[in-house]
Design a protein around this motif. Structure first.
Motif, PDB file in Angstrom:
ATOM      1  N   PRO A  96      -6.550  -4.211   3.758  1.00 39.07           N
ATOM      2  CA  PRO A  96      -7.704  -3.428   4.221  1.00 39.07           C
ATOM      3  C   PRO A  96      -8.949  -4.316   4.283  1.00 39.07           C
ATOM      4  O   PRO A  96      -9.025  -5.345   3.596  1.00 39.07           O
ATOM      5  CB  PRO A  96      -7.850  -2.337   3.151  1.00 39.07           C
TER       6      PRO A  96
ATOM      7  N   GLU B 105      -5.003   7.450   8.883  1.00 38.07           N
ATOM      8  CA  GLU B 105      -4.642   8.512   7.926  1.00 38.07           C
ATOM      9  C   GLU B 105      -3.120   8.708   7.930  1.00 38.07           C
ATOM     10  O   GLU B 105      -2.531   9.206   8.896  1.00 38.07           O
ATOM     11  CB  GLU B 105      -5.346   9.851   8.211  1.00 38.07           C
ATOM     12  N   SER B 106      -2.521   8.347   6.791  1.00 37.87           N
ATOM     13  CA  SER B 106      -1.062   8.322   6.705  1.00 37.87           C
ATOM     14  C   SER B 106      -0.392   9.656   7.082  1.00 37.87           C
ATOM     15  O   SER B 106       0.612   9.667   7.804  1.00 37.87           O
ATOM     16  CB  SER B 106      -0.630   7.895   5.299  1.00 37.87           C
TER      17      SER B 106
ATOM     18  N   TYR C 134      -2.532   5.997  -8.113  1.00 37.31           N
ATOM     19  CA  TYR C 134      -3.367   5.010  -7.417  1.00 37.31           C
ATOM     20  C   TYR C 134      -4.327   4.321  -8.400  1.00 37.31           C
ATOM     21  O   TYR C 134      -4.649   3.146  -8.234  1.00 37.31           O
ATOM     22  CB  TYR C 134      -4.144   5.663  -6.264  1.00 37.31           C
TER      23      TYR C 134
ATOM     24  N   PHE D   3     -12.930   2.248   9.708  1.00 40.51           N
ATOM     25  CA  PHE D   3     -13.408   2.034   8.333  1.00 40.51           C
ATOM     26  C   PHE D   3     -12.607   0.936   7.630  1.00 40.51           C
ATOM     27  O   PHE D   3     -12.719   0.748   6.420  1.00 40.51           O
ATOM     28  CB  PHE D   3     -13.356   3.348   7.536  1.00 40.51           C
ATOM     29  N   GLY D   4     -11.771   0.246   8.398  1.00 39.69           N
ATOM     30  CA  GLY D   4     -11.028  -0.890   7.860  1.00 39.69           C
ATOM     31  C   GLY D   4      -9.929  -0.505   6.881  1.00 39.69           C
ATOM     32  O   GLY D   4      -9.455  -1.322   6.095  1.00 39.69           O
ATOM     33  N   LYS D   5      -9.513   0.761   6.925  1.00 33.91           N
ATOM     34  CA  LYS D   5      -8.468   1.215   5.993  1.00 33.91           C
ATOM     35  C   LYS D   5      -7.076   0.995   6.571  1.00 33.91           C
ATOM     36  O   LYS D   5      -6.906   0.927   7.792  1.00 33.91           O
ATOM     37  CB  LYS D   5      -8.655   2.710   5.709  1.00 33.91           C
ATOM     38  N   ILE D   6      -6.102   0.933   5.675  1.00 31.94           N
ATOM     39  CA  ILE D   6      -4.703   0.908   6.100  1.00 31.94           C
ATOM     40  C   ILE D   6      -3.993   2.121   5.493  1.00 31.94           C
ATOM     41  O   ILE D   6      -4.404   2.561   4.402  1.00 31.94           O
ATOM     42  CB  ILE D   6      -4.000  -0.414   5.691  1.00 31.94           C
ATOM     43  N   PRO D   7      -3.012   2.702   6.199  1.00 34.72           N
ATOM     44  CA  PRO D   7      -2.417   2.277   7.450  1.00 34.72           C
ATOM     45  C   PRO D   7      -3.268   2.651   8.676  1.00 34.72           C
ATOM     46  O   PRO D   7      -4.038   3.594   8.646  1.00 34.72           O
ATOM     47  CB  PRO D   7      -1.110   3.080   7.490  1.00 34.72           C
TER      48      PRO D   7
ATOM     49  N   ASN E 157     -11.903  -4.158   3.076  1.00 33.81           N
ATOM     50  CA  ASN E 157     -12.638  -4.473   1.836  1.00 33.81           C
ATOM     51  C   ASN E 157     -11.961  -5.608   1.066  1.00 33.81           C
ATOM     52  O   ASN E 157     -12.637  -6.445   0.468  1.00 33.81           O
ATOM     53  CB  ASN E 157     -12.835  -3.220   0.954  1.00 33.81           C
TER      54      ASN E 157
ATOM     55  N   SER F  13       0.833  -1.204   0.000  1.00 33.87           N
ATOM     56  CA  SER F  13       0.000   0.000   0.000  1.00 33.87           C
ATOM     57  C   SER F  13       0.870   1.257   0.000  1.00 33.87           C
ATOM     58  O   SER F  13       1.756   1.424   0.839  1.00 33.87           O
ATOM     59  CB  SER F  13      -0.896   0.008   1.243  1.00 33.87           C
ATOM     60  N   PRO F  14       0.597   2.198  -0.930  1.00 36.19           N
ATOM     61  CA  PRO F  14       1.382   3.434  -0.951  1.00 36.19           C
ATOM     62  C   PRO F  14       1.252   4.231   0.350  1.00 36.19           C
ATOM     63  O   PRO F  14       2.221   4.860   0.796  1.00 36.19           O
ATOM     64  CB  PRO F  14       0.802   4.227  -2.119  1.00 36.19           C
ATOM     65  N   TYR F  15       0.064   4.193   0.939  1.00 36.83           N
ATOM     66  CA  TYR F  15      -0.143   4.993   2.153  1.00 36.83           C
ATOM     67  C   TYR F  15       0.587   4.377   3.350  1.00 36.83           C
ATOM     68  O   TYR F  15       1.103   5.088   4.207  1.00 36.83           O
ATOM     69  CB  TYR F  15      -1.647   5.144   2.425  1.00 36.83           C
TER      70      TYR F  15
END
Ligand SMILES: N[C@@H](CCC(=O)N[C@@H](CS)C(=O)NCC(=O)O)C(=O)O
Length: 247
Positions: free
Chosen positions: A57, A99-100, A143, A78-82, A59, A33-35
């Motif tokens: 993540p 939030e990176s 992205y 919200f299940g996001k990474i990082p 999803n 993941s870029p973030y």
């Protein structure tokens, strides 16, 4: 706060850095993941010990019929990474944030090693500008390529929208690369014209590195007509922090 600390911590003068051994840092995500890569480079620059908890993540976990750990959703609603989690001896209450850019700023404020923002307010504003440009404009192009050519076929078992990828290559990406080339042609050491490598460089470089993670040759994609950007990216790719984050 002592003068010594002020000189180390450039932006938030009320925070007192905590010794590394007092803090357990965990970064949730995957190196693809870029973030997540942004935060990994920041952690390596700051030399703060940390653990990478490998996870996709929510999803993509769902799409690949994998269980979403409850603990992950507590840290990343919200299940996001990082997602970043910290336990410190001074304050046993767990701290977590997503939030990176927010995570990078937090690390920069709380780990005194290698400041990643300049002291000067105007220079610092430029760093913020390039961070925003990186996440909102550079990443908008890179992205899409990442998502279409890597995430869709490998995780979602969906077909790549080749016409969208073509449009990004022909229209969106050249505008971004030309702007970065013009910016760097100004004989600046770093993208935001700071003396030192900063959060702006991490953000811009990370999103361009995304192109190589999809199998593209970064040098060829940037092209010989953009010699300053080529030089800049080669310099960044040699940094131990970046090599470690990519390794
Ligand atoms: N603005 C966020 C973006 C993070 C992001 O979109 N990460 C992707 C993985 S590269 C993700 O978690 N996607 C899952 C989703 O959007 O639900 C940041 O800077 O951290």
């Amino acid at each position: 706060m002592t003068k010594h600390l002020l000189s180390l911590d450039q932006t938030t003068k009320s925070k007192v850095p905590v010794a590394h051994k007092e803090v357990q840092r965990t970064l949730w995500g995957t190196k693809k993941s870029p973030y997540v890569r942004k935060v990994l480079i920041a952690l390596e620059e700051k030399k703060g010990p940390y653990k990478l908890e490998e996870i996709l993540p929510a999803n993509l976990l769902k799409a690949t019929n994998q269980k979403i750990p409850e603990v992950f959703l507590k840290i990343s609603p919200f299940g996001k990474i990082p997602a970043y989690q910290e336990i410190s001896r001074a304050d046993p209450k767990e701290f977590s944030i997503t939030e990176s850019s927010v995570i990078m700023d937090y690390l920069n404020e709380t780990i005194e090693e290698t400041p990643l923002r300049p002291h000067d307010s105007k220079e610092n504003a430029r760093v913020s500008w390039f961070m925003t440009y990186g996440d909102n404009v550079v990443a908008a192009a890179t992205y899409k390529i990442f998502f279409e050519t890597l995430v869709k076929p490998n995780f979602l078992k969906e077909k790549t929208d080749t016409s969208l990828v073509d449009t990004v290559f022909k229209e969106e990406l050249p505008v971004v690369l030309d702007f970065l080339e013009r910016t760097l042609a100004d004989h600046r050491a770093w993208i935001a014209d700071t003396k030192n490598f900063s959060l702006a460089d991490i953000t811009i470089a990370t999103h361009l590195i995304t192109l190589s993670t999809t199998g593209l040759n970064l040098d060829e994609t940037i092209g010989e007509k953009r010699p300053n950007l080529l030089k800049y990216m080669r310099k960044i790719l040699k940094r131990p922090s970046v090599r470690k984050a990519l390794g």
